[in-house]
Design a protein around this motif. Structure first.
Motif: not given
Length: 162
Positions: A67-76
């Motif tokens: 999956v591609r995460l376009d929201d940096g806070s999601t990955l964090t």
């Protein structure tokens, strides 16, 4: 525009009723095959000890979902401890809004960040951003549990008479 009856059903539209529909469980292979036919789903994870859901684009490689995460806070939120994979769920479906027929697949497993820059760049090119964001982190989900079902119309000859 089509008028609606008080029941929420379209007037003048042949619709499948609940009595004309059945749920059929999908096996793991069929569920993953269906998941590979769509490009978007919902990633479910924990953010600040609460459930969170984000729409994301995905592709299926073997049994893995990338999956591609376009929201940096999601990955964090996902990678609170960089050495530990995150437990996640991933859901995608295709359900017809008129007949309510279609399918739904939920995968539960472990998410790992794609750390190799070249591999991550390759995924970023293959996974379009759904939100137009420039952040393009990718995560690989290794499924442990794969559940799915198909909502099917019951053929008239198989429907119980009433």
């Amino acid at each position: 525009m089509m008028a609606l009856k008080a029941t929420g059903r379209s007037v003048g539209h042949d619709r499948v009723t609940q009595q004309d529909r059945r749920v059929r469980d999908l096996d793991r292979d069929e569920a993953l095959r269906l998941l590979a036919t769509v490009s978007m789903g919902r990633l479910v994870f924990t953010q600040r000890a609460l459930p969170a859901v984000r729409p994301v684009t995905h592709l299926v490689e073997g049994e893995d979902i990338v999956v591609r995460l376009d929201d940096g806070s999601t990955l964090t939120s996902l990678m609170m401890d960089p050495g530990t994979p995150a437990v996640v769920a991933y859901e995608a479906d295709v359900i017809d809004p008129e007949t309510h027929l279609g399918w739904s697949v939920v995968v539960t497993g472990f998410a790992y960040p794609v750390a190799d820059a070249e591999e991550g760049h390759g995924y970023a090119e293959r996974l379009p951003s759904w939100a137009g964001q420039s952040t393009n982190s990718t995560v690989r989900i290794r499924p442990d549990i794969v559940n799915g079902f198909r909502l099917e119309a019951v053929p008239p000859e198989a429907a119980p008479s009433g």
